[in-house]
Design a protein around this motif. Structure first.
Motif, short mmCIF file in Angstrom:
data_model
loop_
_atom_site.label_atom_id
_atom_site.label_comp_id
_atom_site.label_asym_id
_atom_site.label_seq_id
_atom_site.Cartn_x
_atom_site.Cartn_y
_atom_site.Cartn_z
N ARG A 135 -3.58 2.10 -2.89
CA ARG A 135 -3.27 3.36 -2.24
C ARG A 135 -3.61 3.26 -0.75
O ARG A 135 -4.64 2.70 -0.37
CB ARG A 135 -4.06 4.50 -2.87
CG ARG A 135 -3.75 5.87 -2.26
CD ARG A 135 -4.63 6.96 -2.86
NE ARG A 135 -4.35 7.15 -4.27
CZ ARG A 135 -3.42 7.96 -4.76
NH1 ARG A 135 -2.65 8.64 -3.93
NH2 ARG A 135 -3.25 8.08 -6.05
N GLY A 136 -2.73 3.79 0.10
CA GLY A 136 -2.98 3.77 1.53
C GLY A 136 -1.70 4.08 2.28
O GLY A 136 -0.66 4.39 1.69
N ALA A 137 -1.76 4.03 3.60
CA ALA A 137 -0.57 4.22 4.42
C ALA A 137 0.46 3.17 4.05
O ALA A 137 0.13 2.01 3.80
CB ALA A 137 -0.93 4.11 5.90
N LEU A 138 1.73 3.59 3.99
CA LEU A 138 2.78 2.70 3.49
C LEU A 138 2.84 1.41 4.31
O LEU A 138 3.18 1.42 5.50
CB LEU A 138 4.13 3.41 3.52
CG LEU A 138 5.32 2.63 2.94
CD1 LEU A 138 5.05 2.19 1.50
CD2 LEU A 138 6.59 3.46 3.00
N THR A 139 2.51 0.32 3.68
CA THR A 139 2.46 -1.00 4.31
C THR A 139 2.98 -2.03 3.32
O THR A 139 2.64 -2.00 2.14
CB THR A 139 1.02 -1.37 4.70
OG1 THR A 139 0.48 -0.35 5.55
CG2 THR A 139 0.97 -2.71 5.42
N ILE A 140 3.81 -2.92 3.81
CA ILE A 140 4.41 -3.96 2.97
C ILE A 140 4.06 -5.31 3.56
O ILE A 140 4.30 -5.58 4.75
CB ILE A 140 5.94 -3.80 2.92
CG1 ILE A 140 6.31 -2.42 2.35
CG2 ILE A 140 6.58 -4.91 2.08
CD1 ILE A 140 7.70 -1.98 2.73
N SER A 141 3.46 -6.17 2.76
CA SER A 141 3.09 -7.51 3.20
C SER A 141 3.67 -8.53 2.24
O SER A 141 3.44 -8.44 1.03
CB SER A 141 1.56 -7.65 3.27
OG SER A 141 1.20 -8.95 3.70
N ILE A 142 4.43 -9.47 2.78
CA ILE A 142 5.10 -10.47 1.95
C ILE A 142 4.76 -11.87 2.44
O ILE A 142 4.71 -12.12 3.65
CB ILE A 142 6.63 -10.26 1.99
CG1 ILE A 142 7.01 -8.93 1.34
CG2 ILE A 142 7.37 -11.42 1.31
CD1 ILE A 142 8.48 -8.59 1.43
N THR A 143 4.51 -12.76 1.52
CA THR A 143 4.37 -14.18 1.82
C THR A 143 5.48 -14.92 1.10
O THR A 143 5.72 -14.69 -0.09
CB THR A 143 3.01 -14.72 1.34
OG1 THR A 143 1.97 -14.08 2.09
CG2 THR A 143 2.90 -16.23 1.57
N VAL A 144 6.19 -15.76 1.84
CA VAL A 144 7.27 -16.56 1.25
C VAL A 144 6.91 -18.03 1.31
O VAL A 144 6.20 -18.48 2.22
CB VAL A 144 8.62 -16.32 1.97
CG1 VAL A 144 9.17 -14.94 1.66
CG2 VAL A 144 8.50 -16.53 3.47
N MET A 145 7.40 -18.76 0.34
CA MET A 145 7.19 -20.21 0.27
C MET A 145 8.52 -20.90 0.06
O MET A 145 9.33 -20.46 -0.77
CB MET A 145 6.22 -20.55 -0.87
CG MET A 145 4.78 -20.13 -0.61
SD MET A 145 3.84 -19.85 -2.13
CE MET A 145 4.30 -18.13 -2.49
N GLY A 146 8.75 -21.94 0.82
CA GLY A 146 9.97 -22.71 0.68
C GLY A 146 9.66 -24.20 0.70
O GLY A 146 8.50 -24.60 0.90
N GLU A 147 10.67 -25.00 0.53
CA GLU A 147 10.50 -26.45 0.49
C GLU A 147 11.39 -27.12 1.53
O GLU A 147 12.51 -26.67 1.79
CB GLU A 147 10.84 -27.00 -0.89
CG GLU A 147 9.91 -26.53 -1.99
CD GLU A 147 10.25 -27.13 -3.34
OE1 GLU A 147 9.34 -27.29 -4.17
OE2 GLU A 147 11.45 -27.41 -3.57
N ALA A 182 0.87 -1.18 0.00
CA ALA A 182 0.00 0.00 0.00
C ALA A 182 0.90 1.22 0.00
O ALA A 182 1.84 1.31 0.80
CB ALA A 182 -0.91 0.00 1.23
N LEU A 183 0.62 2.17 -0.91
CA LEU A 183 1.45 3.36 -1.09
C LEU A 183 0.60 4.61 -0.98
O LEU A 183 -0.51 4.66 -1.52
CB LEU A 183 2.12 3.35 -2.47
CG LEU A 183 3.13 2.24 -2.77
CD1 LEU A 183 3.31 2.12 -4.27
CD2 LEU A 183 4.44 2.55 -2.09
N PRO A 184 1.09 5.65 -0.28
CA PRO A 184 0.33 6.91 -0.23
C PRO A 184 0.14 7.51 -1.62
O PRO A 184 -0.88 8.15 -1.90
CB PRO A 184 1.19 7.81 0.66
CG PRO A 184 2.06 6.88 1.43
CD PRO A 184 2.31 5.71 0.52
N GLU A 185 1.14 7.30 -2.49
CA GLU A 185 1.06 7.77 -3.86
C GLU A 185 2.03 6.96 -4.71
O GLU A 185 2.94 6.32 -4.19
CB GLU A 185 1.42 9.26 -3.94
CG GLU A 185 2.81 9.58 -3.42
CD GLU A 185 3.11 11.06 -3.44
OE1 GLU A 185 2.26 11.83 -3.93
OE2 GLU A 185 4.19 11.45 -2.99
#
Length: 317
Positions: free
Chosen positions: A119-131, A85-88
């Motif tokens: 768009r929104g307050a700067l938020t970073i969400s990551i999902t990782v997958m491994g084996e 999510a980015l403010p701009e």
């Protein structure tokens, strides 16, 4: 606009996926016979990083903290999704962020296969997958009385840097410069985690503080531990400030280390040393697991060391 941003900054070849970025879903084909390890983390501006922080550093850290979860399970990184999510729409910020993110991705062979932007307050969400091979994942519930307790690398540096940055601890600038990289550019111990499969009895990554994260192992394994404060591995610059209570708290419960805390039977000490050397990571034996479900830290005077808290609380004010 959204699709242009994705195309410009986050679309790359993904030879390890059947189908990567650009469709409604990615298509993945896990290696036959392997189990998937999946983890998600969210980073918020003002909570996990500051507006003035380098976007390349934020890109690095946002993926590194997720890879640290895979390391704690002994999983080989394969794929990731990224939602921001980015403010701009800020091309310069995204260019630098993507540079840090993909530098970390390339170091560990993980491919970005999807995600979202809004768009929104700067938020970073990551999902990782491994084996990980069946039955070989490092878990929190395997610690046994008599096991050694180990940590990788050094601890307390990132928390010390944050205390300095927040004005809770005075440090000489030359000293602060030695600990600040640990806060901004953590190193996930992926290779060590993989090497510890079949050796470590339990493991966790230290994200919220040594005592708190080790506490999760103790709770899940229904055991306790005795740690030696003098054995905890810290940088020399950290040791110079341990007369300050805030510095001692940083080492015990500060968080943001992203080192591995793990247990292993005492008869596997040589094996632990061998795989740590092959992974190029120093490891230190800091205590032992006990049958009594209590966590004790022994100070340099041989007496139990009091501590006010055990780790970072995500819902604290």
């Amino acid at each position: 606009m959204e699709f242009d941003l994705i195309a410009r900054h986050f679309t790359r070849a993904t030879p390890g996926a059947v189908l990567g970025v650009g469709d409604d879903c990615a298509l993945l084909a896990p290696t036959p016979g392997m189990q998937l390890a999946v983890s998600s983390d969210m980073l918020l501006e003002g909570r996990h990083f500051s507006p003035q922080d380098s976007p390349a550093g934020i890109g690095h850290k946002s993926l590194a903290v997720n890879l640290s979860d895979l390391a704690a399970m002994g999983a080989t990184p394969r794929w990731a999704t990224l939602s921001i999510a980015l403010p701009e729409a800020d091309d310069a910020w995204l260019t630098a962020f993507a540079r840090g993110f993909f530098r970390m991705a390339d170091m560990h062979g993980i491919e970005l296969v999807g995600g979202d932007t809004t768009r929104g307050a700067l938020t970073i969400s990551i999902t990782v997958m491994g084996e990980v091979p069946p039955g070989q994942a490092l878990r929190r519930d395997g610690a046994k009385a008599g096991d050694d307790v180990w940590v990788s690398g050094v601890i307390g540096s990132a928390a010390l840097a944050l205390a300095y940055r927040q004005g809770r601890l005075f440090m000489e600038q030359i000293d602060a410069a030695r600990v600040l990289p640990a806060l901004y550019l953590p190193t996930p111990r992926v290779e060590l985690g993989i090497a510890l499969r079949g050796i470590a009895a339990s493991a966790i990554d230290i994200s919220d503080g040594l005592l708190g994260d080790l506490g999760h192992i103790l709770q899940r394994s229904q055991v306790g531990a005795i740690l030696e404060f003098a054995a905890l591995p810290t940088l020399p610059v950290t040791q110079a400030y341990l007369h300050e209570k805030v510095a001692r708290d940083c080492v015990l419960a500060g968080g943001d280390d992203y080192e591995l805390c793990f247990t292993a039977p005492a008869n596997r000490r040589d094996a632990v040393a061998t795989v740590a050397q092959s992974a190029g990571v120093a490891v230190t034996r800091i205590g032992r697991i006990t049958a009594e479900p209590e966590l004790t830290v022994i100070g340099t005077d041989g007496q139990p060391l009091p501590f006010d808290h055990t780790g970072y609380d995500h819902f604290a004010a």
